[in-house]
Design a protein around this motif. Sequence first.
Motif, mmCIF file in Angstrom:
data_model
loop_
_atom_site.group_PDB
_atom_site.id
_atom_site.type_symbol
_atom_site.label_atom_id
_atom_site.label_comp_id
_atom_site.label_asym_id
_atom_site.label_seq_id
_atom_site.Cartn_x
_atom_site.Cartn_y
_atom_site.Cartn_z
ATOM 1 N N GLN A 1 0.828 -1.201 0.000
ATOM 2 C CA GLN A 1 0.000 0.000 0.000
ATOM 3 C C GLN A 1 0.869 1.261 0.000
ATOM 4 O O GLN A 1 1.876 1.336 0.694
ATOM 5 N N ALA B 1 0.696 5.867 -0.448
ATOM 6 C CA ALA B 1 -0.143 7.021 -0.116
ATOM 7 C C ALA B 1 -1.290 7.172 -1.115
ATOM 8 O O ALA B 1 -2.365 7.661 -0.763
ATOM 9 N N GLU C 1 -3.110 4.791 -2.503
ATOM 10 C CA GLU C 1 -4.219 3.930 -2.088
ATOM 11 C C GLU C 1 -4.880 4.461 -0.818
ATOM 12 O O GLU C 1 -6.101 4.407 -0.682
ATOM 13 N N GLU C 2 -4.071 4.978 0.096
ATOM 14 C CA GLU C 2 -4.636 5.540 1.321
ATOM 15 C C GLU C 2 -5.587 6.691 0.996
ATOM 16 O O GLU C 2 -6.674 6.783 1.563
#
Length: 171
Positions: A40, A42, A44-45
């Motif tokens: 993951q 940033a 995807e966050e």
Amino acid sequence: MRRLLIGGLLSLPLSKPFLARSAHAQRSNYTIMLILFRGQTAAEEAFMLYLKERLPVEFLIRDIAGDRTKIRQFLNEARQRRVDLVYTFGTTVTQEVVGVMGAVDRNRHLVDIPVVFNIVADPVGAGIADGLAPTGRNVTGVSQLVPLRDQISAMQRLATIRKLGVIYNVA
């Protein structure tokens, strides 16, 4: 980056059925599978945070950890769970998930679940799309590559360019 991801999501060719469920509240949750190349980031966050703030959504995060052979297993899971959307990270994962233009295999690639890709530098060169206009596939996404013309234009606004060096590697 966040705006580009959401813009890509909202421009899905098949987004009406996806978003229509929200308006009619036929289901309490949407399921989105993220198929990642190396964990993951940033991007995807931000993608997940944006959607969590606006929709009842469950995320299934799947990481191939650089092993392309895992993708088929995740595609089978996406079909079995009937996810609403698949998010892919990178050219390699996206090509394996949706196939390349002219070589899409309905048994191997996703053709009936919308896909949003991210971090694909050249979707046309990679064969994911035949142009930047709608392709008729339920695939959309964003590239992190800024066109060379725009890069040079931005540099010229900052200072007068007298010389420009370019590093080129044939390999």
